[in-house]
Write an enzyme that holds these catalytic residues in place. Structure first.
Site, PDB file in Angstrom:
ATOM      1  N   PHE A   1       0.819  -1.241  -0.051  1.00  0.00           N
ATOM      2  CA  PHE A   1       0.022  -0.125  -0.049  1.00  0.00           C
ATOM      3  C   PHE A   1       0.867   1.328   0.009  1.00  0.00           C
ATOM      4  O   PHE A   1       0.222   2.341  -0.478  1.00  0.00           O
ATOM      5  CB  PHE A   1      -1.002  -0.204   1.126  1.00  0.00           C
TER       6      PHE A   1
ATOM      7  N   LYS B   1      -1.391  -6.844  -9.387  1.00  0.00           N
ATOM      8  CA  LYS B   1      -2.292  -6.841  -8.469  1.00  0.00           C
ATOM      9  C   LYS B   1      -2.055  -5.668  -7.426  1.00  0.00           C
ATOM     10  O   LYS B   1      -1.136  -6.017  -6.512  1.00  0.00           O
ATOM     11  CB  LYS B   1      -2.548  -8.265  -7.614  1.00  0.00           C
TER      12      LYS B   1
ATOM     13  N   GLU C   1      -5.180  -3.902  -1.902  1.00  0.00           N
ATOM     14  CA  GLU C   1      -6.724  -3.375  -1.850  1.00  0.00           C
ATOM     15  C   GLU C   1      -6.955  -2.360  -1.074  1.00  0.00           C
ATOM     16  O   GLU C   1      -7.943  -1.844  -0.975  1.00  0.00           O
ATOM     17  CB  GLU C   1      -7.414  -4.802  -1.033  1.00  0.00           C
TER      18      GLU C   1
ATOM     19  N   SER D   1       5.222  -7.038   3.381  1.00  0.00           N
ATOM     20  CA  SER D   1       5.857  -7.160   4.876  1.00  0.00           C
ATOM     21  C   SER D   1       6.587  -8.477   4.629  1.00  0.00           C
ATOM     22  O   SER D   1       6.142  -9.475   3.919  1.00  0.00           O
ATOM     23  CB  SER D   1       4.702  -7.199   5.824  1.00  0.00           C
TER      24      SER D   1
ATOM     25  N   CYS E   1       9.574   1.551   3.518  1.00  0.00           N
ATOM     26  CA  CYS E   1      10.571   0.342   3.802  1.00  0.00           C
ATOM     27  C   CYS E   1      11.811   0.832   4.121  1.00  0.00           C
ATOM     28  O   CYS E   1      12.776   0.312   4.682  1.00  0.00           O
ATOM     29  CB  CYS E   1      10.598  -0.569   2.800  1.00  0.00           C
TER      30      CYS E   1
ATOM     31  N   GLU F   1       9.331  -4.178  13.285  1.00  0.00           N
ATOM     32  CA  GLU F   1       9.089  -2.880  12.282  1.00  0.00           C
ATOM     33  C   GLU F   1       7.934  -2.223  12.938  1.00  0.00           C
ATOM     34  O   GLU F   1       6.595  -3.059  12.886  1.00  0.00           O
ATOM     35  CB  GLU F   1       8.826  -3.706  10.811  1.00  0.00           C
TER      36      GLU F   1
HETATM   37  P1  NAD Z   1       1.594  -6.588   3.021  1.00  0.00           P
HETATM   38  O1  NAD Z   1       2.497  -7.690   3.355  1.00  0.00           O
HETATM   39  O2  NAD Z   1       0.241  -6.439   4.186  1.00  0.00           O
HETATM   40  O3  NAD Z   1       0.735  -6.548   1.732  1.00  0.00           O
HETATM   41  C1  NAD Z   1       1.202  -6.730   0.300  1.00  0.00           C
HETATM   42  C2  NAD Z   1       0.615  -7.488  -0.536  1.00  0.00           C
HETATM   43  O4  NAD Z   1       0.237  -8.888  -0.276  1.00  0.00           O
HETATM   44  C3  NAD Z   1      -0.809  -6.691  -0.815  1.00  0.00           C
HETATM   45  O5  NAD Z   1      -0.828  -6.688  -2.316  1.00  0.00           O
HETATM   46  C4  NAD Z   1      -1.794  -7.866  -0.194  1.00  0.00           C
HETATM   47  O6  NAD Z   1      -2.909  -7.768  -0.912  1.00  0.00           O
HETATM   48  C5  NAD Z   1      -1.119  -8.978  -0.156  1.00  0.00           C
HETATM   49  N1  NAD Z   1      -1.189  -9.793   0.971  1.00  0.00           N
HETATM   50  C6  NAD Z   1      -1.545  -9.608   2.130  1.00  0.00           C
HETATM   51  N2  NAD Z   1      -1.684 -10.607   3.078  1.00  0.00           N
HETATM   52  C7  NAD Z   1      -1.643 -11.578   2.146  1.00  0.00           C
HETATM   53  C8  NAD Z   1      -1.669 -13.009   2.363  1.00  0.00           C
HETATM   54  N3  NAD Z   1      -2.055 -13.636   3.687  1.00  0.00           N
HETATM   55  N4  NAD Z   1      -1.462 -13.856   1.301  1.00  0.00           N
HETATM   56  C9  NAD Z   1      -1.192 -13.269   0.144  1.00  0.00           C
HETATM   57  N5  NAD Z   1      -1.047 -12.161  -0.140  1.00  0.00           N
HETATM   58  C10 NAD Z   1      -1.292 -11.285   0.879  1.00  0.00           C
HETATM   59  O7  NAD Z   1       2.370  -5.129   3.035  1.00  0.00           O
HETATM   60  P2  NAD Z   1       1.515  -3.639   3.174  1.00  0.00           P
HETATM   61  O8  NAD Z   1       0.913  -3.703   4.437  1.00  0.00           O
HETATM   62  O9  NAD Z   1       0.722  -3.385   1.881  1.00  0.00           O
HETATM   63  O10 NAD Z   1       2.926  -2.922   2.807  1.00  0.00           O
HETATM   64  C11 NAD Z   1       3.957  -2.608   3.888  1.00  0.00           C
HETATM   65  C12 NAD Z   1       5.026  -3.495   4.054  1.00  0.00           C
HETATM   66  O11 NAD Z   1       5.700  -3.658   2.691  1.00  0.00           O
HETATM   67  C13 NAD Z   1       6.149  -3.079   5.149  1.00  0.00           C
HETATM   68  O12 NAD Z   1       6.566  -4.066   5.852  1.00  0.00           O
HETATM   69  C14 NAD Z   1       7.008  -2.313   4.272  1.00  0.00           C
HETATM   70  O13 NAD Z   1       8.341  -2.381   4.853  1.00  0.00           O
HETATM   71  C15 NAD Z   1       6.958  -3.250   3.075  1.00  0.00           C
HETATM   72  N6  NAD Z   1       7.800  -2.814   1.931  1.00  0.00           N
HETATM   73  C16 NAD Z   1       8.925  -3.199   1.575  1.00  0.00           C
HETATM   74  C17 NAD Z   1       9.603  -2.587   0.555  1.00  0.00           C
HETATM   75  C18 NAD Z   1      10.985  -3.086  -0.014  1.00  0.00           C
HETATM   76  O14 NAD Z   1      11.527  -2.588  -0.996  1.00  0.00           O
HETATM   77  N7  NAD Z   1      11.576  -3.886   0.685  1.00  0.00           N
HETATM   78  C19 NAD Z   1       9.228  -1.304  -0.330  1.00  0.00           C
HETATM   79  C20 NAD Z   1       7.759  -1.208   0.377  1.00  0.00           C
HETATM   80  C21 NAD Z   1       7.103  -1.603   1.197  1.00  0.00           C
END
Ligand code: NAD
Length: 490
Positions: free
Chosen positions: A151, A175, A178, A228, A283, A383
């Site tokens: 997000f 994708k 959401e 994450s 991140c 985090e």
């Molecule tokens: P998230 O892991 O909750 O969601 C990311 C994606 O995964 C979304 O599209 C979501 O729909 C999907 N998803 C969520 N739960 C799932 C599941 N159980 N099974 C399958 N798909 C699932 O992450 P977020 O809250 O959207 O983003 C924040 C996180 O992203 C933080 O931890 C941040 O550090 C990390 N991030 C990392 C980088 C990097 O380059 N390393 C860059 C940006 C963000």
């Protein structure tokens, strides 16, 4: 109420899913739209993959010089519509307008670098490896590739992958998160104007069920994930078990070390911007601020800078920090602050229970500073993903490096100093994929891979630049014999 549609096979269509979830403005709680969310999104995935597989047959044969032409048009369209897209990012994601504009600029830079794919995709040739035999390598596209985005950078992160994937001759399914699906819906409105054959790019909305359908579909050849760490690990394992190529970028807990010889005025501003920019939801946000030795009045300076940060709705240009993404996120961040206190930490500046005039319902947390956390405790390693700085005092650079290298994440580590020798040691020994020296957010430009180590990355090749070209192509080695004796005399 905007009910979001998918973009599949060159046109917009309603999802096969009947369940929807609200897309919410985190500053006002206004419902901005409704996004498909449930098991039937698997049918949408199947339809998108079928269209993408069909499109791949012809698209992969288009010469690379022709494949990049639509990207030039895309750059122009993104620039023309930048302000509108930036406002959408701010409205659904909460960051300030300046941050949204900056993120979009980074997206455009990736399009520019991907325009260089005709050069980047060139490969190696060895003449006469044995008498009359030559050997060379060619890079060919993989097929259908998919991206699952987080997000926090709705306008930028898909661009770490999309332009490279299609320039290399693949077809691509996105994708978006959401929580912030409006930005990419808008961007796909531009992508449909750049003369790509239908099926080359698709947008499919949804949550876990949509992701699982992509991870399990036999015709999806590669998965690019950002999110994450727990989910990144899951994505990596499930997609790899299904024989796919995977790059999965995860979470972070970024340390910044300040040495006594640092330029304090400069460092304070940069560090505060790193901790509190995007309300700490980057991140590459600095989180653990480690002072080594005597740093004079740096604590006071950090306190002043944090306290004075203007927090509010990002569309107001005067604001310097917006809300966190959701009420759950706010509750989570505030409960981590509670936990820090429970572990023995002190709250130097408390941003909990923030009330912003005119935006009383928003998910606001004001800048927070913690100190005195036990180094073996949980908070110092977790985090937080909110506007929270933890101050840590250590005695030597080696102690700081030990602390950093014992952490589970390895996204970024930064050092503030005027000593070249210390900087050199730090960049060499810190176990993190992105290093900043007198830099607070060491975000790689588009021509470099967005690196990340340890629990911050699962895979081999990262997003952006040459890594993206390598990720989105498979190499083929050709060994060819043309004996001299076969040459004809004309
Ligand atoms: P998230 O892991 O909750 O969601 C990311 C994606 O995964 C979304 O599209 C979501 O729909 C999907 N998803 C969520 N739960 C799932 C599941 N159980 N099974 C399958 N798909 C699932 O992450 P977020 O809250 O959207 O983003 C924040 C996180 O992203 C933080 O931890 C941040 O550090 C990390 N991030 C990392 C980088 C990097 O380059 N390393 C860059 C940006 C963000």
């Amino acid at each position: 109420m905007k009910v979001l549609e998918n973009y599949i096979n060159g046109s917009w269509s309603a999802s096969k899913e009947n369940n929807y979830r609200d897309v919410i403005n985190p500053a006002t709680q206004e419902v901005l739209g409704r996004v498909p969310y449930g098991t039937h999104t698997a049918t949408d995935v199947a339809n998108a993959v079928e269209a993408a597989s069909q499109a791949f047959k012809a698209w992969s044969q288009v010469p690379v010089m022709k494949r990049v032409q639509p990207l030039y048009k895309l750059k122009q369209l993104l620039e023309e519509h930048a302000e509108d897209i930036a406002r959408t990012i701010t409205t659904e994601c909460g960051k300030t307008l300046a941050e949204s504009r900056g993120e979009l600029q980074r997206a455009i830079e990736n399009v520019e670098v991907a325009c260089g794919t005709p050069m980047l995709i060139q490969s190696e040739f060895s003449e006469n490896i044995a008498g009359g035999i030559d050997e060379f390598m060619i890079r060919q596209p993989l097929g259908v590739c998919a991206c699952i985005a987080p997000f926090n950078f709705p306008g930028m992160i898909p661009f770490w992958f999309l332009p490279y994937a299609i320039a290399c001759g693949n077809t691509f399914i996105l994708k978006p998160s959401e929580k912030v699906p409006l930005t990419m819906t808008k961007v796909f409105g531009l992508l449909e104007q750049i003369d790509l054959p239908k099926g080359v790019i698709s947008l499919v909305h949804g949550g876990k069920e949509t992701v699982d359908a992509l991870l399990d579909h036999p015709e999806v050849r590669a998965i690019s994930f950002v999110g994450s760490s727990n989910i990144a690990r899951y994505i990596y394992s499930r997609a790899a078990a299904n024989g796919k190529r995977v790059q999965a970028q995860g979470g972070a807990k970024n340390p910044v070390v300040i040495l006594p010889d640092a330029d304090i005025d400069m460092s304070v501003q940069i560090i505060a911007d790193s901790v509190y920019g995007c309300a700490g939801q980057r991140c590459l946000a600095a989180s653990n601020i480690i002072t080594v030795g005597d740093n004079g009045n740096i604590k006071d300076a950090l306190y002043e800078s944090a306290k004075n940060r203007k927090t509010g709705f990002g569309l107001d240009e005067k604001m310097e920090m917006g809300p966190v993404i959701s009420m759950e996120s706010r509750v989570r961040v505030e409960s981590l602050i509670d936990k820090a206190i429970h572990e023995g930490g002190k709250v130097l500046l408390d941003g909990r229970n923030a009330k912003i005039d005119g935006f009383e319902q928003g998910n606001f947390i004001r800048p927070t500073i913690l100190e005195g956390l036990p180094l073996q405790g949980e908070t110092v390693r977790t985090e937080i993903f909110g506007p929270v700085m933890s101050l840590i005092e250590l005695n030597t650079v080696d102690e700081a490096l030990d602390f950093i290298n014992n952490g589970q994440y390895g996204n970024m580590a930064c050092l503030f100093t005027s000593s070249g020798a210390n900087a050199r040691k730090f960049r060499s020994l810190a176990n993190a994929g992105n290093i900043g020296i007198n830099i607070g957010v060491a975000a790689p430009m588009a021509q470099f891979p967005f690196s990340g180590w340890k629990e911050s990355f699962f895979g081999d090749l990262h997003g952006q630049g040459r890594h993206a070209i390598e990720f989105f192509t498979q190499t083929k080695i050709v060994v060819e014999r043309w004996p001299k004796e076969w040459s004809r005399k004309f």
